[in-house]
Design an enzyme around this catalytic site. Structure first.
Site, PDB file in Angstrom:
ATOM      1  N   GLU A   1       0.865  -1.177   0.000  1.00 12.35           N
ATOM      2  CA  GLU A   1       0.000   0.000   0.000  1.00 12.35           C
ATOM      3  C   GLU A   1       0.904   1.229   0.000  1.00 12.35           C
ATOM      4  O   GLU A   1       1.816   1.336   0.831  1.00 12.35           O
ATOM      5  CB  GLU A   1      -0.880   0.000   1.255  1.00 12.35           C
ATOM      6  CG  GLU A   1      -1.846   1.157   1.238  1.00 12.35           C
ATOM      7  CD  GLU A   1      -2.693   1.274   2.497  1.00 12.35           C
ATOM      8  OE1 GLU A   1      -2.620   0.413   3.378  1.00 12.35           O
ATOM      9  OE2 GLU A   1      -3.445   2.270   2.567  1.00 12.35           O
TER      10      GLU A   1
ATOM     11  N   ARG B   1       5.347 -12.770   9.658  1.00 10.63           N
ATOM     12  CA  ARG B   1       6.040 -11.503   9.458  1.00 10.63           C
ATOM     13  C   ARG B   1       7.442 -11.553  10.023  1.00 10.63           C
ATOM     14  O   ARG B   1       7.663 -12.176  11.053  1.00 10.63           O
ATOM     15  CB  ARG B   1       5.342 -10.416  10.289  1.00 10.63           C
ATOM     16  CG  ARG B   1       4.242  -9.781   9.623  1.00 10.63           C
ATOM     17  CD  ARG B   1       3.596  -8.713  10.478  1.00 10.63           C
ATOM     18  NE  ARG B   1       2.534  -8.220   9.652  1.00 10.63           N
ATOM     19  CZ  ARG B   1       2.607  -7.116   8.929  1.00 10.63           C
ATOM     20  NH1 ARG B   1       3.643  -6.321   9.012  1.00 10.63           N
ATOM     21  NH2 ARG B   1       1.635  -6.772   8.134  1.00 10.63           N
TER      22      ARG B   1
ATOM     23  N   LYS C   1       4.337   0.665   9.098  1.00  7.16           N
ATOM     24  CA  LYS C   1       4.437   1.944   8.407  1.00  7.16           C
ATOM     25  C   LYS C   1       3.774   3.059   9.208  1.00  7.16           C
ATOM     26  O   LYS C   1       4.220   4.199   9.175  1.00  7.16           O
ATOM     27  CB  LYS C   1       3.799   1.836   7.016  1.00  7.16           C
ATOM     28  CG  LYS C   1       4.754   1.287   5.982  1.00  7.16           C
ATOM     29  CD  LYS C   1       4.119   1.283   4.607  1.00  7.16           C
ATOM     30  CE  LYS C   1       3.556  -0.074   4.288  1.00  7.16           C
ATOM     31  NZ  LYS C   1       2.420  -0.063   3.402  1.00  7.16           N
TER      32      LYS C   1
END
Ligand code: ATP
Ligand code: MG
Length: 544
Positions: free
Chosen positions: A35, A261, A271
């Site tokens: 994104e 992750r 982020k």
């Protein structure tokens, strides 16, 4: 370049091999779907190595798709930065860069299809009520009174939502699945929300934007993705992923697979939190060398091969994945060793005047101890700089470097003895007087060896000595500001060997005994050199 020592297999690789062998899949198609709401970090590198790596290894293709479905948080700056980072790592995506926004019309058509099938409805409850009525893990949800809206009314409302007739939050489009489902994701999830915000790419064409779960899987199907690889928190979303694929008209049937992750000690990897570090000025931008972003690591001097090697070493599993910094720094050192020329630098200078010498000489040294990178000439004179830390007025036991009356070997040069310590009025050591043994062939077994620079030959430089950004290995989202390491950046003024001022990023250099460095890509010039310490030579972390 350091070739990866091995190419470890993993469960996703095995699934793909099986799919290819059984001919369930003809060509492997993966995607990397960031994104554009921030810069990429080292966790994204893991995802890229996996997605691009699998496509490469199995002669398939990997799409780069910008998942741009939230214009209030996304920007073109981020999109461009992402593209630059993917290129920097050396990955090649198939065709053009794709965007979820390329598919807005198709996604909208599918929403209409769901309404026509009685599988979606416009809900007009306020968001608090909707949240309350979703229930929780122990109690089922409550159906919305708007769930029974007829098809024509739903179609009309959705079209008017799209055109911008309503305020944000007035209505949403929801999938009609099962408010009783034990899986919360299946309790009539929202497909579209109203957001009266123009989009970087589609302008003000759309006043509704699709939610991740709806847009993601269906974008995968449009691109013909076969293996849609994401992180573990989406495991519970897989039934919904499949539900959308199964209930709209599409021929492609991508499958979702989840892995864990990557988390790295002494840093944060979301982020949203990295954005806070930037906007609240805890760091100097997204490419601050202390950031776990690829842009930061590039500026710090990490070669892209080191990041790939790191990803190779950490592997891909479903296990919790908290990684020690030493794993990353080890990969960086191993990659830099064969790339970096050697030179001397003094980061914290202490002046030494040699009283029994007044000539000038040049000593030969190799640019690399093992590889053939040629020779360098190091000038020598009667005033030299040594590292402050290489002198101790009252040495501890075992200290082998310079102290009053003691001898030390100046690398590539003479053996030198400290004769006198000169202090200022406050008692600070400001200079040493020393003498050399003119016999350069004298054996120096047992003596400490230090580096040095001649004041008459060295070039002034600034050093940025970077360290971990946080004090604790696992900084918390709500307390990270108190957890910052005040010494994460120490800037010093010193000297470098003449000639090294011409080195430009990304060419690495090893300042002997001091670490691997790179010229700062923004602030360095040959007349005002600025070197960033990429990584120290020893692994300091394993000891602590
Ligand atoms: P963040 O919270 O850092 O923004 P994200 O998952 O929201 O992470 P995206 O831009 O949506 O960020 O991520 C793009 C891809 O990278 C996704 O497939 C995601 O699963 C993967 N990814 C993100 N962070 C990590 C990580 N720490 N380790 C491995 N893969 C990751
Ligand atoms: Mg995200």
């Amino acid at each position: 370049m350091t070739e990866p020592t091995f190419k470890p297999t993993n469960f996703i690789r095995q699934i793909i091999e099986k799919d290819l062998n059984s001919k369930t899949v003809e060509t492997v198609v993966t995607r990397f779907p960031p994104e554009p709401n921030g810069y990429l970090h080292i966790g994204h590198a893991k995802s890229m190595c996996l997605n691009f790596g699998l496509a490469e290894d199995f002669n398939g293709r990997c799409q780069l798709r910008l998942d741009d479905t939230n214009p209030s948080k996304e920007s073109d700056e981020y999109a461009q930065a992402i593209i630059e980072d993917v290129k920097w790592l050396g990955f090649e995506w198939h065709g053009d860069v794709c965007h979820a926004s390329d598919y807005y019309q198709q996604l909208y058509n599918w929403a209409i299809e769901l309404i026509n099938k009685g599988l979606a409805y416009v809900d007009s409850q306020d968001s608090d009520t909707m949240r309350k009525n979703r229930g929780n893990l122990t109690s089922p949800g409550i159906e919305s009174p708007f769930r029974v809206r007829n098809i024509a009314e739903n179609l009309d409302l959705l079209e008017r939502m799209r055109r911008g007739e309503f305020a944000d939050g007035e209505h949403v489009l929801r999938a009609k699945i099962d408010m009783q489902s034990p899986n919360m994701n299946m309790r009539d999830p929202v497909i579209y929300r109203i957001m009266n915000v123009p989009h970087e790419r589609t302008g003000d064409t759309w006043h509704i934007y699709p939610l991740y779960d709806f847009a993601h899987g269906l974008s995968d199907s449009i691109e013909g993705v076969t293996h849609s690889i994401c992180t573990l928190e989406f495991e519970d979303h897989r039934p919904l992923y499949n539900w959308f694929i199964n209930n709209v008209t599409t021929t492609a049937t991508p499958h979702q697979y989840e892995f864990s992750r990557a988390n790295l000690d002494y840093t944060m990897m979301s982020k949203r939190l990295l954005n806070l570090l930037v906007t609240d000025n805890y760091v100097n931008g997204w490419d601050d060398p202390r950031m776990p972003t690829l842009a930061g690591m590039r500026r710090l001097g990490y070669p892209p091969e080191a990041i790939k090697e790191f990803c190779n070493r950490i592997g891909v599993t479903k296990q919790h994945n908290q990684i020690e910094l030493s794993v990353l720094e080890g990969a960086v050192r191993d990659t830099m060793d064969s790339k970096a020329v050697r030179a001397f630098a003094i980061t914290e200078p202490l002046k030494v005047t040699i009283t029994n010498y007044d000539g000038v000489e040049f000593f030969q040294a190799k640019r690399h101890p093992k590889l053939d990178m040629g020779q360098r000439e190091i000038g020598f004179g009667n005033t030299i700089w040594i590292e402050k830390s290489d002198f101790a007025e009252t040495p501890q036991e075992g200290f082998k470097r310079l102290s009053p009356g003691a001898e030390v070997k100046l690398r590539y040069s003479y053996i030198m003895r400290c004769d006198e310590v000169i202090k200022d009025r406050d008692g600070n050591i400001i200079e040493l007087k020393a003498s050399i043994d003119p016999d350069r062939s004298r054996k120096f077994k047992g003596l400490g060896i230090i580096h040095w620079l001649s004041a008459g030959h060295a070039v002034k430089a600034t050093f940025r000595l970077y360290d971990r950004l946080f004090k604790s290995p696992t900084p918390k989202a709500d307390t990270f500001a108190e957890d910052l390491n005040p010494l994460s950046l120490v800037e010093t003024a010193g000297y470098i060997e003449a000639g090294t001022e011409n080195l430009l990023a990304p060419d690495p250099i090893q300042f002997e005994r001091m670490g691997y460095f790179v010229a700062d890509s923004k602030d360095h010039t040959a007349s005002q050199p600025v070197f960033n310490r990429t990584v120290s030579l020893k692994d300091n972390w394993q000891k602590s």
